[in-house]
Design an enzyme around this catalytic site. Sequence first.
Site, PDB file in Angstrom:
ATOM      1  N   GLY A 364       0.816  -1.202   0.000  1.00  0.00           N
ATOM      2  CA  GLY A 364       0.000   0.000   0.000  1.00  0.00           C
ATOM      3  C   GLY A 364       0.849   1.251   0.000  1.00  0.00           C
ATOM      4  O   GLY A 364       2.074   1.197   0.181  1.00  0.00           O
ATOM      5  N   PRO A 365       0.240   2.400  -0.176  1.00  0.00           N
ATOM      6  CA  PRO A 365       0.970   3.662  -0.225  1.00  0.00           C
ATOM      7  C   PRO A 365       1.609   3.982   1.124  1.00  0.00           C
ATOM      8  O   PRO A 365       1.243   3.410   2.161  1.00  0.00           O
ATOM      9  CB  PRO A 365      -0.109   4.696  -0.582  1.00  0.00           C
ATOM     10  CG  PRO A 365      -1.270   3.901  -1.055  1.00  0.00           C
ATOM     11  CD  PRO A 365      -1.196   2.575  -0.390  1.00  0.00           C
ATOM     12  N   PRO A 366       2.560   4.906   1.149  1.00  0.00           N
ATOM     13  CA  PRO A 366       3.156   5.320   2.429  1.00  0.00           C
ATOM     14  C   PRO A 366       2.108   5.956   3.337  1.00  0.00           C
ATOM     15  O   PRO A 366       1.189   6.638   2.887  1.00  0.00           O
ATOM     16  CB  PRO A 366       4.227   6.340   2.006  1.00  0.00           C
ATOM     17  CG  PRO A 366       4.496   6.058   0.571  1.00  0.00           C
ATOM     18  CD  PRO A 366       3.220   5.554  -0.003  1.00  0.00           C
ATOM     19  N   GLY A 367       2.260   5.722   4.635  1.00  0.00           N
ATOM     20  CA  GLY A 367       1.390   6.363   5.604  1.00  0.00           C
ATOM     21  C   GLY A 367       0.066   5.682   5.843  1.00  0.00           C
ATOM     22  O   GLY A 367      -0.824   6.256   6.476  1.00  0.00           O
ATOM     23  N   GLY A 369      -0.233   2.780   7.511  1.00  0.00           N
ATOM     24  CA  GLY A 369      -0.186   2.009   8.754  1.00  0.00           C
ATOM     25  C   GLY A 369       0.316   0.601   8.612  1.00  0.00           C
ATOM     26  O   GLY A 369       0.018  -0.243   9.461  1.00  0.00           O
ATOM     27  N   THR A 371       3.501  -0.632   8.806  1.00  0.00           N
ATOM     28  CA  THR A 371       4.497  -0.990   9.818  1.00  0.00           C
ATOM     29  C   THR A 371       3.869  -1.090  11.201  1.00  0.00           C
ATOM     30  O   THR A 371       4.111  -2.047  11.951  1.00  0.00           O
ATOM     31  CB  THR A 371       5.633   0.041   9.819  1.00  0.00           C
ATOM     32  OG1 THR A 371       6.225   0.096   8.514  1.00  0.00           O
ATOM     33  CG2 THR A 371       6.697  -0.326  10.828  1.00  0.00           C
ATOM     34  N   SER A 688      -2.156   1.164 -18.643  1.00  0.00           N
ATOM     35  CA  SER A 688      -3.531   1.445 -18.224  1.00  0.00           C
ATOM     36  C   SER A 688      -4.056   2.782 -18.738  1.00  0.00           C
ATOM     37  O   SER A 688      -5.251   3.055 -18.611  1.00  0.00           O
ATOM     38  CB  SER A 688      -3.634   1.411 -16.694  1.00  0.00           C
ATOM     39  OG  SER A 688      -2.826   2.411 -16.112  1.00  0.00           O
ATOM     40  N   LYS A 731      -7.205   3.024  -7.633  1.00  0.00           N
ATOM     41  CA  LYS A 731      -7.680   4.008  -8.613  1.00  0.00           C
ATOM     42  C   LYS A 731      -9.099   4.473  -8.282  1.00  0.00           C
ATOM     43  O   LYS A 731      -9.421   5.661  -8.435  1.00  0.00           O
ATOM     44  CB  LYS A 731      -7.622   3.410 -10.010  1.00  0.00           C
ATOM     45  CG  LYS A 731      -6.199   3.133 -10.497  1.00  0.00           C
ATOM     46  CD  LYS A 731      -6.199   2.418 -11.839  1.00  0.00           C
ATOM     47  CE  LYS A 731      -4.781   2.129 -12.302  1.00  0.00           C
ATOM     48  NZ  LYS A 731      -4.748   1.391 -13.588  1.00  0.00           N
TER      49      LYS A 731
END
Length: 803
Positions: A364-367, A369, A371, A688, A731
């Site tokens: 998933g994207p950074p930030g 959760g 970790t 895409s 998306k």
Amino acid sequence: MATLYRAEDQIEIPDRLPVIALRDLVFFPYMVLPLLIGRPRSVVALEEARQGNGLVLLVAQKNPAADDPGTQELFRVGSVARVVQVSPLPDGTARVVLEGLGRARIRRLTTTSEALRASIELLVPRETDDTAPPSREAARLASGVTRLYAEYARLHERIPDELPGVLGSEGDRLRLAHLVSGHLILPSLEKQQLLEAEDVVRQLTLLGELLLRELEILRIEAKLDRQMQLQFGEDRDKDFGPGLRAVHREPPSEESDEWEELDDALRQADLSPHARERAEKELSRLRRLNPVAPESAVIRTYLDWILALPWAGRSLDNLDVAHASEILESQHFGLTEVKERVLDHVAVLSLVQEMRGPILCLVGPPGTGKTSLGKSIAEALGREFVRVSLGGIRDEAEIRGHRRTYVGALPGRIVQGMRRSGTVNPVFLLDEVDKLAHDFHGDPGAALLEVLDPEQNRSFTDHYLELEYDLSDVLFVATANTLQGVPEPLRDRMEVIRLPGYLDTEKREIARRFLWPRQAARHGLGRDAVTLASETVDAVIDHYTREAGVRELDRRLSRIARKMARALAEGSGGPVHVSPDNLRELLGPPAYQPTDRDQANERVGIANGLAWTAAGGEVLDVEVAIVPGTGNLRLTGTLGDVMKESAQAAVTYARSRAEVLGLSPHFHETVDVHIHIPEGATPKDGPSAGITIALALISALTNAPTRADIAMTGEITLRGRVLGVGGIKEKAVAALRAGMRSVVLPAANANDLELLPTEVRDQVSFTLVRSMDEVMEAALYRSPTRHPRVQLPPDLGAPLSHG
């Protein structure tokens, strides 16, 4: 140029070579040794060898104390060596690994340059000549040398017991003679005599004589040691009577105390059978070594690692599903798929009591959760938590460890993490697994294959330990921003769970329940000292952040908390209420403004695409301009090869449908097409955007405006078919965040709609398409007409006026 023949290769040796003088060391062929090169002449000679053919002549000094030996201070016979590896050191010296190839005699030594250079002739023993008959004498001598050296290694404390077996090679008497000569503890002058022997028989004869002499010395030393021990023991018994003998006890030495401590620790440790056997063998070796010997410290460190590792101790799993659910819900909002997977694992454990740990990969994207979620999983299960960051690791030894032959060797990060956990069943977080790199040191991703394979990690072997270690009870959780950097075999071993990013409603709830209370407590703000209106959080999300996660939102709330703490410290009494009107003063002008996509008259040649990046989903515009020209196609916006091919496919499709679109069949010969995808500095790639590019192109050619509230994604073929793509969840979330009311998706992605969050399905309508005609029907305000936007010449049969 001369040719050097060896059993395994044939090497061309030049007549002149740079020379490196060695202090108190004679280098033999077939030896592979690391040396420290630091003297100016030697450094220059090494650099010449590296820039040339990688060969150098190693010659011993007659006087080891000479710092800059001249031509008369060097022996005339040395070894030709190949430079295998050079590692520069910070102090200007270099650590060099050299491999001996053969012997050479110096005919002429010159010092005209900064380095010594020598004209040489190779010394090829008759034993290597293919035409020479086998020597029975050489075979008999080789057998005797092998037997004598085995006994020499057994008696000499500085020679490993396994070395004779490594050096011996049946039928290769030349290799045996050189390697045994190089591994004898002798003065340099005697070793030089061995190197200068004219043939193998002479060298083996000298070796036999020297070994007999050294063995006699070692036997005498051993006999004297035994006699001294017995003599001291008898004298002590005579000097002290029976009564005093019981009272008198020599205080044990520090070494004996240390051995006893290790022995007790081994007896008490719950080791596996093979680990116990290996540890006892190493302790036995340690007792025989001199405590100041370098190998003694290596063995002691090795034993410390074996004793410190958990071999059987485990955490008691908390198998209460309700408890695990409460922990996960209290620390994370959303992330339903991950929570369900963890609760399933807890439920199965409660029924079967024992099962192999799953291997999850949170993408998933950074930030979002990922970790912190690993730590929550450990808390929910009642297990220890270990985190290892893999970002930037490019050496396989970081995973598997270094072999003990290297100075400062240590186990890999997997074994180090198990030692920190203290149990055999921790939750082991492999953070940023997509940031692994690889170079000539090896591929750490390949080393992880054994770690993350449930069928193999039961017997994981670290290079340092050289013992099988069981990792099957470990719950591995890997995190990644994207799977593009994860090798396919490694990806196949993990259960991938995607985190699409948070919706605005989820961010609002996260800020209210987690972020703001944490920032208020961190900055010393009481529960009622500062209140944050829900409208204020909405304004921060809309105008000051644009991300899939919540890191930037957390930073913005932290800044508000700092400003409020300062205001309270300066004496603004009473509770403080932060409203949206205060944000400009607290956070400055808004960083993002809403994008205006509602001007239909400006939507010709523009289409809304959907992209999937490591930072989550994004909505991007595709712009197409048609200008008079000669049929050129220009692509800008830092596009990758796959996206460029999608643009070319879109142009070819438009040309093939020219008649249906109301265009001249030869329109492409008199116009140039410029396709641009902002933002120009951001790299973009993937198939895409195919239908988005095709729609913007058709819109520009036919003067048909596109709808501003529709975004789309899909791959296009030359025949106009729409193929499925990935990242639908990310998306779709990005489309809702950008205010899109409808999304055009390939029909092949119909099953992905069931995995979308309920809020996305409720607020965004989805149109499934199979062909480009359906895309145009859904996204253009009117069907393409025979009114092309570009003025074409009359001879092509097209009207002169714009539509």
